[in-house]
Design an enzyme around this catalytic site. Structure first.
Site, PDB file in Angstrom:
ATOM      1  N   GLU A 167      48.089  38.802  40.931  1.00  0.00           N
ATOM      2  CA  GLU A 167      48.368  37.595  40.154  1.00  0.00           C
ATOM      3  C   GLU A 167      49.551  36.786  40.688  1.00  0.00           C
ATOM      4  O   GLU A 167      50.579  36.645  40.007  1.00  0.00           O
ATOM      5  CB  GLU A 167      48.611  37.955  38.684  1.00  0.00           C
ATOM      6  CG  GLU A 167      47.458  38.713  38.050  1.00  0.00           C
ATOM      7  CD  GLU A 167      47.668  39.005  36.572  1.00  0.00           C
ATOM      8  OE1 GLU A 167      48.768  38.791  36.068  1.00  0.00           O
ATOM      9  OE2 GLU A 167      46.711  39.440  35.918  1.00  0.00           O
ATOM     10  N   GLU A 344      41.261  43.752  36.325  1.00  0.00           N
ATOM     11  CA  GLU A 344      41.886  43.904  35.006  1.00  0.00           C
ATOM     12  C   GLU A 344      41.040  43.192  33.968  1.00  0.00           C
ATOM     13  O   GLU A 344      40.539  42.086  34.219  1.00  0.00           O
ATOM     14  CB  GLU A 344      43.295  43.290  34.946  1.00  0.00           C
ATOM     15  CG  GLU A 344      44.337  44.047  35.707  1.00  0.00           C
ATOM     16  CD  GLU A 344      45.734  43.429  35.588  1.00  0.00           C
ATOM     17  OE1 GLU A 344      46.019  42.763  34.563  1.00  0.00           O
ATOM     18  OE2 GLU A 344      46.518  43.609  36.527  1.00  0.00           O
TER      19      GLU A 344
HETATM   20  O1  IFM Z   1      50.360  43.637  31.775  1.00  0.00           O
HETATM   21  C1  IFM Z   1      49.848  42.584  32.524  1.00  0.00           C
HETATM   22  C2  IFM Z   1      49.684  42.987  33.968  1.00  0.00           C
HETATM   23  O2  IFM Z   1      50.882  43.418  34.525  1.00  0.00           O
HETATM   24  C3  IFM Z   1      49.163  41.839  34.780  1.00  0.00           C
HETATM   25  N1  IFM Z   1      47.996  41.245  34.176  1.00  0.00           N
HETATM   26  C4  IFM Z   1      48.034  40.949  32.780  1.00  0.00           C
HETATM   27  C5  IFM Z   1      48.497  42.152  31.991  1.00  0.00           C
HETATM   28  C6  IFM Z   1      48.528  41.830  30.491  1.00  0.00           C
HETATM   29  O3  IFM Z   1      49.394  40.784  30.232  1.00  0.00           O
END
Ligand code: IFM
Length: 442
Positions: A167, A344
């Site tokens: 990200e 994710e």
């Molecule tokens: O916890 C975060 C993660 O570190 C990166 N993506 C989003 C998740 C939830 O906010």
């Protein structure tokens, strides 16, 4: 719908975590301070003044955590390496004890039949490098490449996939423009410069790893969102296109095309740092996979309208399972990659531990519905090869401290006791059912 969609036999079922959010042991075995240790010390930055010094103490409890993943019947684990644990000053002297930890961890995964998916950068920059300008210093391109090669030298092809950045929007925008993440800078030009250097570091690192003739898959992970205009007014539509360019395409275009998107470049005009378009082309290295983190969509109104009557998570994010379908379909069409992983997807809710159980029905529904819509995209030809639920454990949710629980496993931070939530049991049963389907087909 695709309720009975059968995922392919070699589909990776996994969970994801990141180093600073779970490891703790911030001062153990020679780890250097990271920008998050420093940021957490700044008054008012983290809810409740919390930090990741102990977190889930995964540094010491990793065996039991890997046992949990194995116990859920999963086949893959996505984790990140802490740069300051491996090279405490960011450059120069390597800390063998730091590398030993990841060596043990990776062997532990392999012993349990878990495929290691490694992220090199999940936000915990060594503070020593921040003192030298961090992501705003062009030298970071080779600092990062050297770090990546150090990790590769030790872990090599035991790793299934190497991801350069998790990200990058968060690092650049939240860390350097909005200032809600470490290092807490609030300057758009610096943020844009940071995003440029991240792209260069990504490209150079892929080149350097390819030169090792690695068998591991190489790619990157982006947080991506469908962006919808609230109405069909020209203003809303324009605003949605601009937001899409700023949050999605600003990170997709360099990686796939070696350029920044025109619409956003024009918008940033006076804030744009000096960027060498020839140099930027290095970012467009062939990818073995693109990792997609999907949480919610943006709904854009120039009149301040908000979406009404929608279900939201404890983060206030709209629960929008169809978004994963739309996102993957659009991506496949516009930015085709040989392989995608959902690296994710998950949700925070106000979970309560009662008599040793956590009945998190909302998370069960969240997972079930997102998997259904993911299955639909796959049925229509999108090559998704794995799904990593975020997250294995409740953990340090950055500026929110420990207030937001994303885990499918509950963590009691007083005792470090782990308890499977209903969602973990549901995920285990779902994956088991998928394996049964596959066995029947053979
Ligand atoms: O916890 C975060 C993660 O570190 C990166 N993506 C989003 C998740 C939830 O906010």
């Amino acid at each position: 719908m695709t309720e009975n969609f059968r995922f392919p036999a070699d589909f990776r079922w996994g969970v994801a975590t990141s180093a600073y959010q779970i490891e703790g042991a911030a001062f153990t075995d020679g780890r250097g301070p990271s920008i998050w240790d420093a940021y957490a010390l700044m008054p008012g930055k983290i809810l409740g003044g919390q930090n990741g010094t102990v977190a889930c103490d995964h540094y010491h409890l990793w065996e039991q955590d890997l046992d949990l993943i194995q116990g859920l019947g999963l086949s893959a684990y996505r984790f990140s390496v802490s740069w300051p644990r491996v090279i405490p000053e960011g450059t120069g002297k390597v800390n063998p004890l730091g590398l030993d930890f990841y060596d043990r961890l990776v062997d532990g995964m392999l012993q349990r039949g878990l495929e290691p998916h490694l992220t090199l950068y999940h936000w915990d920059l060594p503070q020593a490098l921040q003192n030298r300008g961090g992501w705003a210093n062009p030298e970071i391109v080779h600092w990062f490449t050297d770090y990546a090669l150090t990790v590769y030298e030790r872990l090599g092809d035991r790793i299934k996939s190497y991801c350069t950045f998790n990200e990058p929007w968060c690092t650049a925008e939240l860390g350097h423009h909005i200032g809600r993440h470490a290092p807490g800078i609030q300057d758009l030009k610096t943020a844009l410069l940071a995003s440029y250097h991240i792209q260069l570091a990504h490209g150079e690192t892929l080149l350097a790893l390819r030169a090792q003739n690695t068998r591991a898959e190489l790619g990157t992970v982006l947080n991506l969102y469908p962006v919808d205009p609230a109405t069909d007014s020209e203003a809303d539509q324009e605003a949605a296109l601009l937001l899409d360019a700023k949050i999605n395409r600003w990170y997709l275009d360099p990686v796939f095309r070696g350029t920044f998107p025109e619409r956003a470049v024009a918008h940033y005009a006076e804030h744009m740092p000096s960027i060498d378009p020839e140099r930027l082309k290095v970012a467009a290295q062939p990818l073995d996979f693109l990792g997609v983190n999907y949480y919610y969509r943006y709904w854009v109104s120039t009149e301040g309208k908000t979406l009404q009557d929608v279900e939201r998570t404890d983060m206030g994010w709209e629960i929008y399972p169809e978004g994963i379908y739309r996102l993957m379909k659009d991506l496949h069409q516009e930015y085709p990659a040989p392989k995608y992983y959902i690296t994710e997807n998950g949700a925070a809710f106000k979970d309560e531990l009662q008599n040793g159980e956590v009945h998190d029905e909302a998370r069960v529904r969240f997972l079930r519905d997102h998997l259904q819509h993911l299955g639909r995209a796959m049925q229509e030809g999108v090559p998704v090869h794995g799904y990593f639920e975020w997250s294995l454990l409740d953990n340090f949710e950055w500026a929110f401290g420990y207030a937001k629980r994303f885990g499918i496993v509950h963590v009691d931070y007083e005792t470090q006791k782990r308890t499977l939530k209903d969602s973990a049991k549901w995920y285990r049963d779902f994956v088991m059912q998928q394996r049964k389907f596959q066995a029947e087909e053979v």
